[in-house]
Design a protein around this motif. Structure first.
Motif, PDB file in Angstrom:
ATOM      1  N   SER A  27       0.878  -1.166   0.081  1.00 54.04           N
ATOM      2  CA  SER A  27      -0.143  -0.045   0.046  1.00 54.04           C
ATOM      3  C   SER A  27       0.768   1.209   0.000  1.00 54.04           C
ATOM      4  O   SER A  27       0.363   2.273  -0.227  1.00 54.04           O
ATOM      5  CB  SER A  27      -0.889  -0.073   1.291  1.00 54.04           C
ATOM      6  OG  SER A  27      -0.246   0.103   2.417  1.00 54.04           O
ATOM      7  N   PHE A  28       2.262   1.045  -0.122  1.00 54.68           N
ATOM      8  CA  PHE A  28       3.232   2.286  -0.001  1.00 54.68           C
ATOM      9  C   PHE A  28       3.075   2.933  -1.358  1.00 54.68           C
ATOM     10  O   PHE A  28       3.466   2.237  -2.417  1.00 54.68           O
ATOM     11  CB  PHE A  28       4.382   1.691   0.315  1.00 54.68           C
ATOM     12  CG  PHE A  28       5.366   3.064   0.447  1.00 54.68           C
ATOM     13  CD1 PHE A  28       5.404   4.099   1.413  1.00 54.68           C
ATOM     14  CD2 PHE A  28       6.511   3.159  -0.425  1.00 54.68           C
ATOM     15  CE1 PHE A  28       6.127   5.114   1.404  1.00 54.68           C
ATOM     16  CE2 PHE A  28       7.342   4.161  -0.465  1.00 54.68           C
ATOM     17  CZ  PHE A  28       7.361   4.996   0.420  1.00 54.68           C
ATOM     18  N   ASN A  29       2.817   4.235  -1.671  1.00 49.82           N
ATOM     19  CA  ASN A  29       3.212   4.814  -2.816  1.00 49.82           C
ATOM     20  C   ASN A  29       4.483   5.967  -2.771  1.00 49.82           C
ATOM     21  O   ASN A  29       3.978   6.793  -1.999  1.00 49.82           O
ATOM     22  CB  ASN A  29       1.742   5.682  -3.234  1.00 49.82           C
ATOM     23  CG  ASN A  29       1.938   5.950  -4.670  1.00 49.82           C
ATOM     24  OD1 ASN A  29       2.624   6.225  -5.254  1.00 49.82           O
ATOM     25  ND2 ASN A  29       0.538   6.544  -5.042  1.00 49.82           N
ATOM     26  N   PRO A  30       5.417   5.521  -3.496  1.00 47.20           N
ATOM     27  CA  PRO A  30       6.506   6.477  -3.264  1.00 47.20           C
ATOM     28  C   PRO A  30       6.222   7.984  -3.615  1.00 47.20           C
ATOM     29  O   PRO A  30       6.576   8.857  -3.439  1.00 47.20           O
ATOM     30  CB  PRO A  30       7.477   5.975  -4.285  1.00 47.20           C
ATOM     31  CG  PRO A  30       7.252   4.742  -4.528  1.00 47.20           C
ATOM     32  CD  PRO A  30       5.652   4.530  -4.128  1.00 47.20           C
ATOM     33  N   LEU A  31       5.442   8.156  -4.918  1.00 46.92           N
ATOM     34  CA  LEU A  31       4.858   9.364  -5.404  1.00 46.92           C
ATOM     35  C   LEU A  31       3.985  10.131  -4.198  1.00 46.92           C
ATOM     36  O   LEU A  31       4.395  11.566  -4.333  1.00 46.92           O
ATOM     37  CB  LEU A  31       4.056   9.261  -6.620  1.00 46.92           C
ATOM     38  CG  LEU A  31       3.379  10.724  -7.368  1.00 46.92           C
ATOM     39  CD1 LEU A  31       4.682  11.408  -7.752  1.00 46.92           C
ATOM     40  CD2 LEU A  31       2.458  10.230  -8.258  1.00 46.92           C
ATOM     41  N   ALA A  32       3.321   9.545  -3.481  1.00 51.71           N
ATOM     42  CA  ALA A  32       2.468  10.424  -2.410  1.00 51.71           C
ATOM     43  C   ALA A  32       3.682  10.865  -1.364  1.00 51.71           C
ATOM     44  O   ALA A  32       3.369  11.948  -0.821  1.00 51.71           O
ATOM     45  CB  ALA A  32       1.660   9.246  -1.698  1.00 51.71           C
ATOM     46  N   LEU A  33       4.785  10.366  -1.298  1.00 53.13           N
ATOM     47  CA  LEU A  33       5.791  10.706  -0.389  1.00 53.13           C
ATOM     48  C   LEU A  33       6.524  11.942  -0.826  1.00 53.13           C
ATOM     49  O   LEU A  33       6.557  12.764  -0.207  1.00 53.13           O
ATOM     50  CB  LEU A  33       6.906   9.628  -0.154  1.00 53.13           C
ATOM     51  CG  LEU A  33       7.774  10.056   0.913  1.00 53.13           C
ATOM     52  CD1 LEU A  33       7.339  10.398   2.365  1.00 53.13           C
ATOM     53  CD2 LEU A  33       9.074   8.899   0.833  1.00 53.13           C
ATOM     54  N   TRP A  34       6.649  12.015  -2.262  1.00 49.89           N
ATOM     55  CA  TRP A  34       7.493  13.085  -3.009  1.00 49.89           C
ATOM     56  C   TRP A  34       6.359  14.218  -2.845  1.00 49.89           C
ATOM     57  O   TRP A  34       6.837  15.313  -2.628  1.00 49.89           O
ATOM     58  CB  TRP A  34       7.836  12.603  -4.254  1.00 49.89           C
ATOM     59  CG  TRP A  34       8.821  12.061  -4.260  1.00 49.89           C
ATOM     60  CD1 TRP A  34       9.275  10.466  -4.621  1.00 49.89           C
ATOM     61  CD2 TRP A  34      10.271  12.571  -4.286  1.00 49.89           C
ATOM     62  NE1 TRP A  34      10.529  10.359  -4.569  1.00 49.89           N
ATOM     63  CE2 TRP A  34      11.371  11.275  -4.072  1.00 49.89           C
ATOM     64  CE3 TRP A  34      10.831  13.882  -3.941  1.00 49.89           C
ATOM     65  CZ2 TRP A  34      12.830  11.544  -4.176  1.00 49.89           C
ATOM     66  CZ3 TRP A  34      12.095  13.844  -3.820  1.00 49.89           C
ATOM     67  CH2 TRP A  34      13.010  12.885  -3.949  1.00 49.89           C
ATOM     68  N   ILE A  35       5.026  13.885  -3.264  1.00 52.27           N
ATOM     69  CA  ILE A  35       4.082  15.294  -2.975  1.00 52.27           C
ATOM     70  C   ILE A  35       4.029  15.795  -1.786  1.00 52.27           C
ATOM     71  O   ILE A  35       3.893  16.981  -1.436  1.00 52.27           O
ATOM     72  CB  ILE A  35       2.759  14.479  -3.791  1.00 52.27           C
ATOM     73  CG1 ILE A  35       2.811  14.196  -5.075  1.00 52.27           C
ATOM     74  CG2 ILE A  35       1.671  15.759  -3.536  1.00 52.27           C
ATOM     75  CD1 ILE A  35       1.570  13.552  -5.560  1.00 52.27           C
ATOM     76  N   ALA A  36       3.871  15.002  -0.756  1.00 52.44           N
ATOM     77  CA  ALA A  36       3.759  15.481   0.685  1.00 52.44           C
ATOM     78  C   ALA A  36       5.060  16.191   1.128  1.00 52.44           C
ATOM     79  O   ALA A  36       4.964  16.955   1.964  1.00 52.44           O
ATOM     80  CB  ALA A  36       3.609  14.183   1.735  1.00 52.44           C
ATOM     81  N   ALA A  37       6.348  15.527   0.559  1.00 50.48           N
ATOM     82  CA  ALA A  37       7.552  16.376   0.862  1.00 50.48           C
ATOM     83  C   ALA A  37       7.655  17.693   0.191  1.00 50.48           C
ATOM     84  O   ALA A  37       8.106  18.737   0.694  1.00 50.48           O
ATOM     85  CB  ALA A  37       8.684  15.681   0.627  1.00 50.48           C
ATOM     86  N   ALA A  38       7.202  17.816  -1.014  1.00 50.60           N
ATOM     87  CA  ALA A  38       7.362  18.899  -2.060  1.00 50.60           C
ATOM     88  C   ALA A  38       6.100  19.954  -1.957  1.00 50.60           C
ATOM     89  O   ALA A  38       6.605  21.083  -2.079  1.00 50.60           O
ATOM     90  CB  ALA A  38       7.476  18.661  -3.502  1.00 50.60           C
ATOM     91  N   SER A  39       5.202  19.818  -1.321  1.00 51.72           N
ATOM     92  CA  SER A  39       4.122  20.654  -1.210  1.00 51.72           C
ATOM     93  C   SER A  39       4.485  21.756  -0.295  1.00 51.72           C
ATOM     94  O   SER A  39       4.090  23.137  -0.557  1.00 51.72           O
ATOM     95  CB  SER A  39       2.748  20.079  -0.819  1.00 51.72           C
ATOM     96  OG  SER A  39       2.338  19.157  -1.764  1.00 51.72           O
TER      97      SER A  39
END
Length: 53
Positions: A27-39
């Motif tokens: 259930s881990f999505n690496p793109l979600a981590l990047w979006i959460a860090a970049a926002s």
């Protein structure tokens, strides 16, 4: 008798109940981590650029 997380309980055959499964790597999505860090970074840079203008 223990109280709380269901320790010590089982069915009539003496088996313990199945543990609750946690979210695994599927259930881990690496793109979600990047979006959460970049926002917040993008919002800060946008605010600074608006203030500098």
């Amino acid at each position: 008798m223990p109280v709380g997380s269901g320790a010590g309980r089982g069915d009539a055959a003496g088996r313990a109940p199945a543990p609750v499964s946690a979210a695994g790597p599927r259930s881990f999505n690496p793109l979600a981590l990047w979006i959460a860090a970049a926002s917040p970074l993008a919002a800060t840079l946008l605010l600074l650029s608006r203030l500098a203008a």
